[in-house]
Design an enzyme around this catalytic site. Structure first.
Site, PDB file in Angstrom:
ATOM      1  N   LYS A  70       0.818  -1.215   0.000  1.00  0.00           N
ATOM      2  CA  LYS A  70       0.000   0.000   0.000  1.00  0.00           C
ATOM      3  C   LYS A  70       0.854   1.267   0.000  1.00  0.00           C
ATOM      4  O   LYS A  70       0.420   2.330  -0.420  1.00  0.00           O
ATOM      5  CB  LYS A  70      -0.918   0.007   1.217  1.00  0.00           C
ATOM      6  CG  LYS A  70      -0.172   0.248   2.536  1.00  0.00           C
ATOM      7  CD  LYS A  70      -1.104   0.363   3.698  1.00  0.00           C
ATOM      8  CE  LYS A  70      -1.457  -1.019   4.180  1.00  0.00           C
ATOM      9  NZ  LYS A  70      -1.936  -1.048   5.560  1.00  0.00           N
ATOM     10  N   HIS A 198       1.606  -3.645  14.990  1.00  0.00           N
ATOM     11  CA  HIS A 198       2.127  -2.462  14.287  1.00  0.00           C
ATOM     12  C   HIS A 198       2.149  -1.326  15.300  1.00  0.00           C
ATOM     13  O   HIS A 198       1.116  -0.998  15.870  1.00  0.00           O
ATOM     14  CB  HIS A 198       1.226  -2.107  13.092  1.00  0.00           C
ATOM     15  CG  HIS A 198       1.877  -1.168  12.110  1.00  0.00           C
ATOM     16  ND1 HIS A 198       2.314   0.082  12.462  1.00  0.00           N
ATOM     17  CD2 HIS A 198       2.173  -1.307  10.797  1.00  0.00           C
ATOM     18  CE1 HIS A 198       2.857   0.680  11.400  1.00  0.00           C
ATOM     19  NE2 HIS A 198       2.782  -0.140  10.377  1.00  0.00           N
ATOM     20  N   GLU A 275       6.994  -5.837   8.245  1.00  0.00           N
ATOM     21  CA  GLU A 275       6.267  -5.386   7.035  1.00  0.00           C
ATOM     22  C   GLU A 275       6.568  -3.918   6.847  1.00  0.00           C
ATOM     23  O   GLU A 275       5.884  -3.062   7.393  1.00  0.00           O
ATOM     24  CB  GLU A 275       4.766  -5.513   7.253  1.00  0.00           C
ATOM     25  CG  GLU A 275       4.236  -6.893   7.381  1.00  0.00           C
ATOM     26  CD  GLU A 275       2.803  -6.828   7.885  1.00  0.00           C
ATOM     27  OE1 GLU A 275       2.017  -5.999   7.402  1.00  0.00           O
ATOM     28  OE2 GLU A 275       2.487  -7.583   8.803  1.00  0.00           O
TER      29      GLU A 275
HETATM   30  N1  PLP Z   1       1.780  -3.265   7.887  1.00  0.00           N
HETATM   31  C1  PLP Z   1       0.501  -2.877   8.064  1.00  0.00           C
HETATM   32  C2  PLP Z   1      -0.514  -3.877   8.521  1.00  0.00           C
HETATM   33  C3  PLP Z   1       0.120  -1.554   7.835  1.00  0.00           C
HETATM   34  O1  PLP Z   1      -1.151  -1.171   8.023  1.00  0.00           O
HETATM   35  C4  PLP Z   1       1.111  -0.619   7.393  1.00  0.00           C
HETATM   36  C5  PLP Z   1       0.767   0.788   7.161  1.00  0.00           C
HETATM   37  O2  PLP Z   1      -0.285   1.282   7.443  1.00  0.00           O
HETATM   38  C6  PLP Z   1       2.422  -1.079   7.203  1.00  0.00           C
HETATM   39  C7  PLP Z   1       2.724  -2.405   7.460  1.00  0.00           C
HETATM   40  C8  PLP Z   1       3.526  -0.157   6.739  1.00  0.00           C
HETATM   41  O3  PLP Z   1       3.771   0.852   7.665  1.00  0.00           O
HETATM   42  P1  PLP Z   1       4.992   1.857   7.444  1.00  0.00           P
HETATM   43  O4  PLP Z   1       4.824   2.501   6.133  1.00  0.00           O
HETATM   44  O5  PLP Z   1       4.894   2.823   8.572  1.00  0.00           O
HETATM   45  O6  PLP Z   1       6.250   1.035   7.526  1.00  0.00           O
END
Ligand code: PLP
Length: 460
Positions: A70, A198, A275
């Site tokens: 995403k 998270h 992640e």
């Molecule tokens: N994993 C999950 C389930 C998330 O919802 C998100 C971001 O919203 C991420 C990983 C990635 O987070 P970041 O961009 O802060 O590393």
């Protein structure tokens, strides 16, 4: 070696190049174009992503990186990360389709959204995606019905109260409710294999990771006691994407390593994932945005009384992108983007109180205020660094394709280092394999595109 990325996917440049040099060339070309239509465009340094990856493996050798699609699902990003051997964390069907389309095997995909549409669960079942997260009974029931062979990862809430962008308000079960959910899963023959969390984005305290790892240990014990075979720990995201972050990545990594040694020591048989989104891509992307309109506003104009500066006017610039597009970090992460000017102003040139606005016809589309800039003109380009996270991609946070063009570049040195590293080929089908530290002979130094940031504006 799996061929996700090839030389035709990017512009090969010599080491030491800067994304700003490339942008300068491209903006020159755009300014000379015969059309009056302008559109913001990006330059992405894929070598910066490669470098981030090597840094990750060095600092967190026991953790297997997955990429949160995403965050930026542009093809160059997905391909370079696939080539590096990462797994992919998907939030919905479109993201699963996207990574499968570039050839990522189902065994390297996690469906990490704890609250999914039934259609998404069915898609995962049909396409062999096994790891699915959940945090409530209803989700458990949906997965038991639509994907009975899924391996479930229980998403626990964290104390993310100090994070800039919080996730535990929406996702994650409290420790108190975990036993009940694990019992329920057992009763319904659902296989729970691990725990995820998270800590939110922009977390100022790396201790949050340690606390969540300790909490995960408790949940592992509960699960094991109830007969679940617990062997996956997913540390989520939230790792900083820029050098200037309050807490450095290395500091977080050191805290995580100590907590892992304590609660999940080497040889304990647990596969540890993270992640990461913004960590990989933020600093790799630079964007050029054009000034499309401009007006001078006198400070004694009604509604402007509060601006009590030393000059009598403020200049309002309109850009072709705003907070509903690539500058959404202004709304979601409280970020104040600082433009870099392409032409260095002379010391005699006066600076004016200025603000930058997006193209939407509403009063909320304000990109930056309180800047002091020299006189700029319609058609001038402003450049912004650190624009890789949550800005572009086929599956943007706004659910639609962003139009901005991206020019991908990579230095020959980075390309050679990428080609020498063994991960992609070795871990192709093994979601639970453990990363080996790399020795690529390519020094890990600061990111390629760092540059001075002046106040009020930087100069290219
Ligand atoms: N994993 C999950 C389930 C998330 O919802 C998100 C971001 O919203 C991420 C990983 C990635 O987070 P970041 O961009 O802060 O590393």
């Amino acid at each position: 070696m799996a061929g996700y990325l090839s030389e035709s996917d990017f512009v090969m440049v010599e080491e030491g190049f800067s994304t700003r040099d490339l942008l300068k060339e491209l903006t020159l070309g755009a300014s000379q174009a015969t059309t009056d239509e302008v559109a913001a465009f990006f330059v992405a340094d894929l070598g910066a992503i490669v470098r981030k990856h090597f840094c990750f493996l060095k600092c967190l050798p026991r953790v297997r990186p997955f990429y949160a699609v995403k965050c930026n699902s542009s093809p160059g990003v997905l391909k370079v990360l696939a080539q590096l051997g990462l797994g992919f964390s998907c939030a919905n069907k479109a993201e699963m389709e996207l990574v499968q389309h570039i050839g990522i095997p189902a065994s390297k995909i996690i469906c990490a959204n704890p609250c999914k549409q039934i259609a998404q669960i069915k898609y995962a079942a049909k396409h062999g995606i096994q790891l699915l997260s959940f945090d409530n009974e209803m989700e458990l029931a949906k997965v038991v019905k639509s994907h009975p062979s899924a391996k479930m990862v229980l998403c626990i809430a964290t104390d993310d109260s100090h994070s800039l962008s919080r996730l535990s308000l929406k996702f994650g079960v409290s420790l108190k409710s975990c036993r009940h959910l694990l019992e329920n899963a057992k009763k319904n023959h659902a296989e729970v294999v691990g725990v995820s969390f998270h800590i939110g984005s922009g977390c100022p305290d790396p201790q949050a990771y340690a606390q969540s790892i300790a909490d995960a240990r408790l949940v592992f014990e509960m699960g094991t006691e109830l007969g679940h075979k617990m062997h996956v720990l997913d540390l989520g995201g939230g790792f900083p994407g820029t050098e200037g972050a309050k807490v450095r990545f290395e500091e977080i990594a050191s805290m995580i390593n100590s907590a892992l040694d304590l609660y999940f020591p080497e040889g304990c048989g647990v596969d540890i994932f993270a992640e990461l989104g913004r960590y990989y891509v933020t600093s790799a992307f630079t964007v050029a945005v054009s000034i499309i309109a401009k007006k001078e506003v006198l400070l004694d104009q009604p509604g402007r009384e509060e601006e009590n500066g030393s000059t009598s006017k403020t200049i309002v610039y309109h850009l072709d992108e705003g907070v509903y597009g690539i500058f959404n970090s202004v709304l979601f992460d409280n970020i104040c983007p600082t433009p870099i000017l392409q032409k260095k102003p002379s010391t005699e040139q006066p600076l004016y109180s200025s603000s930058l606005w997006g193209p939407a016809v509403d009063g909320c589309d304000c990109v930056a205020e309180g800047l002091w800039l020299p006189q700029l003109h319609v058609g001038d380009w402003l450049v912004f660094d650190n624009m890789g996270a949550y800005t572009v991609g086929m599956v943007s946070p706004f659910g639609e394709t962003q139009a901005c063009h991206i020019t991908y570049a990579m230095s020959r040195v980075a390309w050679e280092a990428l080609r020498r590293q063994p991960m992609a080929a070795e871990q192709e089908d093994d979601v639970e394999g453990v990363c080996k530290p790399l020795s690529c002979g390519w020094e890990i130094t600061d990111t390629l595109c760092v540059g001075p940031v002046f106040t009020p504006a930087s100069i290219m």
